[in-house]
Design a protein around this motif. Structure first.
Motif, PDB file in Angstrom:
ATOM      1  N   ILE A  12      66.056  66.930  78.629  1.00  0.00           N
ATOM      2  CA  ILE A  12      65.890  67.030  77.182  1.00  0.00           C
ATOM      3  C   ILE A  12      65.713  65.619  76.632  1.00  0.00           C
ATOM      4  O   ILE A  12      66.584  64.755  76.841  1.00  0.00           O
ATOM      5  CB  ILE A  12      67.093  67.715  76.508  1.00  0.00           C
ATOM      6  CG1 ILE A  12      67.249  69.156  77.014  1.00  0.00           C
ATOM      7  CG2 ILE A  12      66.949  67.686  74.994  1.00  0.00           C
ATOM      8  CD1 ILE A  12      68.488  69.866  76.500  1.00  0.00           C
ATOM      9  N   GLY A  13      64.597  65.372  75.961  1.00  0.00           N
ATOM     10  CA  GLY A  13      64.318  64.054  75.411  1.00  0.00           C
ATOM     11  C   GLY A  13      63.027  64.090  74.617  1.00  0.00           C
ATOM     12  O   GLY A  13      62.480  65.164  74.358  1.00  0.00           O
ATOM     13  N   LYS A  14      62.529  62.899  74.251  1.00  0.00           N
ATOM     14  CA  LYS A  14      61.291  62.805  73.477  1.00  0.00           C
ATOM     15  C   LYS A  14      60.410  61.675  73.996  1.00  0.00           C
ATOM     16  O   LYS A  14      60.915  60.625  74.417  1.00  0.00           O
ATOM     17  CB  LYS A  14      61.586  62.580  71.992  1.00  0.00           C
ATOM     18  CG  LYS A  14      61.887  63.860  71.238  1.00  0.00           C
ATOM     19  CD  LYS A  14      61.856  63.654  69.739  1.00  0.00           C
ATOM     20  CE  LYS A  14      61.887  64.984  68.997  1.00  0.00           C
ATOM     21  NZ  LYS A  14      61.857  64.800  67.529  1.00  0.00           N
ATOM     22  N   VAL A  15      59.107  61.919  73.948  1.00  0.00           N
ATOM     23  CA  VAL A  15      58.111  60.895  74.271  1.00  0.00           C
ATOM     24  C   VAL A  15      57.042  60.905  73.184  1.00  0.00           C
ATOM     25  O   VAL A  15      56.893  61.881  72.446  1.00  0.00           O
ATOM     26  CB  VAL A  15      57.456  61.128  75.649  1.00  0.00           C
ATOM     27  CG1 VAL A  15      58.467  60.989  76.769  1.00  0.00           C
ATOM     28  CG2 VAL A  15      56.777  62.497  75.702  1.00  0.00           C
ATOM     29  N   GLY A  16      56.294  59.812  73.095  1.00  0.00           N
ATOM     30  CA  GLY A  16      55.190  59.743  72.153  1.00  0.00           C
ATOM     31  C   GLY A  16      53.974  60.503  72.645  1.00  0.00           C
ATOM     32  O   GLY A  16      53.869  60.841  73.836  1.00  0.00           O
ATOM     33  N   GLU A  51      69.197  68.426  65.654  1.00  0.00           N
ATOM     34  CA  GLU A  51      68.391  69.650  65.528  1.00  0.00           C
ATOM     35  C   GLU A  51      67.552  69.882  66.792  1.00  0.00           C
ATOM     36  O   GLU A  51      67.362  71.023  67.226  1.00  0.00           O
ATOM     37  CB  GLU A  51      67.476  69.571  64.299  1.00  0.00           C
ATOM     38  CG  GLU A  51      68.210  69.631  62.970  1.00  0.00           C
ATOM     39  CD  GLU A  51      68.919  68.328  62.602  1.00  0.00           C
ATOM     40  OE1 GLU A  51      68.633  67.278  63.234  1.00  0.00           O
ATOM     41  OE2 GLU A  51      69.759  68.360  61.702  1.00  0.00           O
ATOM     42  N   ASP A  52      67.070  68.790  67.397  1.00  0.00           N
ATOM     43  CA  ASP A  52      66.314  68.918  68.655  1.00  0.00           C
ATOM     44  C   ASP A  52      67.209  69.464  69.771  1.00  0.00           C
ATOM     45  O   ASP A  52      66.749  70.258  70.609  1.00  0.00           O
ATOM     46  CB  ASP A  52      65.742  67.563  69.073  1.00  0.00           C
ATOM     47  CG  ASP A  52      64.645  67.071  68.154  1.00  0.00           C
ATOM     48  OD1 ASP A  52      63.859  67.908  67.679  1.00  0.00           O
ATOM     49  OD2 ASP A  52      64.577  65.850  67.910  1.00  0.00           O
ATOM     50  N   ILE A  53      68.468  69.033  69.790  1.00  0.00           N
ATOM     51  CA  ILE A  53      69.401  69.548  70.800  1.00  0.00           C
ATOM     52  C   ILE A  53      69.594  71.047  70.609  1.00  0.00           C
ATOM     53  O   ILE A  53      69.598  71.824  71.576  1.00  0.00           O
ATOM     54  CB  ILE A  53      70.751  68.807  70.717  1.00  0.00           C
ATOM     55  CG1 ILE A  53      70.562  67.293  70.920  1.00  0.00           C
ATOM     56  CG2 ILE A  53      71.735  69.381  71.735  1.00  0.00           C
ATOM     57  CD1 ILE A  53      69.925  66.905  72.230  1.00  0.00           C
ATOM     58  N   ASP A  54      69.728  71.468  69.354  1.00  0.00           N
ATOM     59  CA  ASP A  54      69.870  72.903  69.079  1.00  0.00           C
ATOM     60  C   ASP A  54      68.653  73.693  69.561  1.00  0.00           C
ATOM     61  O   ASP A  54      68.787  74.809  70.071  1.00  0.00           O
ATOM     62  CB  ASP A  54      70.067  73.136  67.580  1.00  0.00           C
ATOM     63  CG  ASP A  54      71.468  72.798  67.115  1.00  0.00           C
ATOM     64  OD1 ASP A  54      72.398  72.862  67.941  1.00  0.00           O
ATOM     65  OD2 ASP A  54      71.631  72.455  65.923  1.00  0.00           O
ATOM     66  N   LYS A  55      67.462  73.101  69.413  1.00  0.00           N
ATOM     67  CA  LYS A  55      66.243  73.776  69.857  1.00  0.00           C
ATOM     68  C   LYS A  55      66.252  74.020  71.366  1.00  0.00           C
ATOM     69  O   LYS A  55      65.611  74.966  71.853  1.00  0.00           O
ATOM     70  CB  LYS A  55      65.011  72.951  69.484  1.00  0.00           C
ATOM     71  CG  LYS A  55      64.714  72.898  67.991  1.00  0.00           C
ATOM     72  CD  LYS A  55      63.538  71.970  67.713  1.00  0.00           C
ATOM     73  CE  LYS A  55      63.300  71.810  66.220  1.00  0.00           C
ATOM     74  NZ  LYS A  55      62.224  70.819  65.935  1.00  0.00           N
ATOM     75  N   GLN A  56      66.943  73.154  72.112  1.00  0.00           N
ATOM     76  CA  GLN A  56      66.971  73.271  73.570  1.00  0.00           C
ATOM     77  C   GLN A  56      68.305  73.816  74.081  1.00  0.00           C
ATOM     78  O   GLN A  56      68.633  73.689  75.261  1.00  0.00           O
ATOM     79  CB  GLN A  56      66.691  71.892  74.193  1.00  0.00           C
ATOM     80  CG  GLN A  56      65.400  71.254  73.736  1.00  0.00           C
ATOM     81  CD  GLN A  56      64.187  72.116  74.013  1.00  0.00           C
ATOM     82  OE1 GLN A  56      64.159  72.887  74.985  1.00  0.00           O
ATOM     83  NE2 GLN A  56      63.161  71.996  73.170  1.00  0.00           N
ATOM     84  N   ARG A  57      69.044  74.438  73.193  1.00  0.00           N
ATOM     85  CA  ARG A  57      70.364  74.980  73.548  1.00  0.00           C
ATOM     86  C   ARG A  57      70.282  75.921  74.750  1.00  0.00           C
ATOM     87  O   ARG A  57      71.194  75.979  75.575  1.00  0.00           O
ATOM     88  CB  ARG A  57      70.954  75.703  72.328  1.00  0.00           C
ATOM     89  CG  ARG A  57      72.300  76.374  72.578  1.00  0.00           C
ATOM     90  CD  ARG A  57      72.744  77.179  71.371  1.00  0.00           C
ATOM     91  NE  ARG A  57      73.963  77.939  71.663  1.00  0.00           N
ATOM     92  CZ  ARG A  57      75.081  77.829  70.974  1.00  0.00           C
ATOM     93  NH1 ARG A  57      75.158  77.005  69.953  1.00  0.00           N
ATOM     94  NH2 ARG A  57      76.146  78.572  71.291  1.00  0.00           N
ATOM     95  N   HIS A  58      69.181  76.688  74.838  1.00  0.00           N
ATOM     96  CA  HIS A  58      69.043  77.649  75.930  1.00  0.00           C
ATOM     97  C   HIS A  58      69.101  76.975  77.299  1.00  0.00           C
ATOM     98  O   HIS A  58      69.583  77.570  78.278  1.00  0.00           O
ATOM     99  CB  HIS A  58      67.745  78.441  75.785  1.00  0.00           C
ATOM    100  CG  HIS A  58      66.505  77.599  75.878  1.00  0.00           C
ATOM    101  ND1 HIS A  58      66.090  76.778  74.847  1.00  0.00           N
ATOM    102  CD2 HIS A  58      65.607  77.437  76.881  1.00  0.00           C
ATOM    103  CE1 HIS A  58      64.975  76.151  75.214  1.00  0.00           C
ATOM    104  NE2 HIS A  58      64.658  76.531  76.432  1.00  0.00           N
TER     105      HIS A  58
END
Length: 306
Positions: free
Chosen positions: A59-63, A120-127
């Protein structure tokens, strides 16, 4: 295949230069070579676990750029589920690394998209977290996001590991959500104010953190091995003697080895011994993710080493 481990953290492109020795203040040196290789503590740890055969999600972010695409591809090549790697309007994170001929390094991180990772991003990947047995975090993402992710993971009944890098003061309410803290000696010093130069000081640092909520800790000590501290008792583990050429991902490989073996055996000390072996292989190779071994490579390396 269900997810066994989730890593929440940073994804960086490592821009590395090799020099004879690390520069002093204000000094200019000529580099012998340079490279661009996938890295970031989060990405490295996910790749390390994935390459050791454990079903792992990141779980993370990239450009939305070439570096981001390369980082995702590298994770996928390591067997990591990248469905939790989200796009950001910020550029992909970078790390500027200088390595000397002894394998020692200086690292400066430019967070970029990593600092766009929100609660909020963490919540999106809660599954993904719900599926896992174990959740691993570091501190190269916004602190409040890491704190929220630890709290959520514990609320969901998961075992949590925190690699507190870069080091900072950790509040008791944060430490209470950490099942295993894995700092190096410099990070332990920053967190506790105690320089762990001997076993008594290691125990003192661990006691301070235990009072605040974290009962179990592994302190990585480079060539000196590591210390496992639990319930006021300490056990030292010697490092495998190898010729180190690049220590960039040694700590990440250690964490990957620990997680992979712990999920297999649920034995703390066996997991630490395996982590030491994985890290020993890693420091004999250049780069971050490309230096991380598979289980077969760890076994072959140590069988040939006798």
């Amino acid at each position: 295949m269900s997810i066994k481990a989730v890593v929440i953290g940073s994804l960086n492109m490592d821009l590395t230069v090799s020099v004879e020795r690390l520069p002093g203040e204000g000094e200019t040196l000529l580099a012998g070579s340079s490279s661009e290789l996938p890295g970031g503590k989060g990405g490295n740890q996910a790749a390390a676990i994935g390459k050791l055969g454990v079903a792992t999600a990141m779980i993370g972010k990239v450009g939305d750029d070439a570096y981001g695409k390369r980082l995702i591809h590298s994770l996928q090549q390591s067997g990591v589920d990248t469905s939790g790697v989200m796009p950001s309007a910020e550029p992909t994170g970078m790390a500027m690394i200088t390595i000397d001929r002894e394998g020692r390094n200086h690292i400066v991180v430019i967070p970029g998209a990593n600092y766009d990772l929100t609660c909020e991003d963490i919540d999106k990947q809660r599954h993904l977290i719900e599926q896992a047995e174990l959740v691993v975090l570091q501190l190269e993402i916004p602190y409040e996001t890491a704190v929220y992710a630890l709290e959520l993971a514990k609320r969901l009944g998961k075992r949590t590991i925190l690699n507190p890098a870069p080091a900072r003061t950790l509040e008791p309410e944060v430490l209470a959500n950490v099942d295993l803290l894995i700092p190096n000696e410099h990070e332990l010093h920053t967190i506790t104010g105690i320089a762990p130069v001997n076993e008594q000081q290691l125990l003192a640092g661990a006691a301070q953190l235990a009072e605040q909520g974290t009962q179990t800790m592994v302190v990585t000590l480079g060539a000196a091995g590591c210390a496992f501290i639990q319930g006021g008792s300490l056990r030292m583990f010697d490092a495998t003697r190898v010729h180190a050429v690049d220590t960039t991902a040694a700590g990440d490989s250690f964490i990957g080895g620990y997680v992979a073996e712990y999920l297999e055996t649920h034995d703390e000390e066996q997991a630490i011994r395996y982590a030491m072996k994985a890290a020993a292989v890693t420091v004999t190779r250049h780069g971050a993710q490309q230096s991380l071994p598979t289980r077969a490579e760890v076994r072959a390396f140590h069988e040939s080493d006798g």
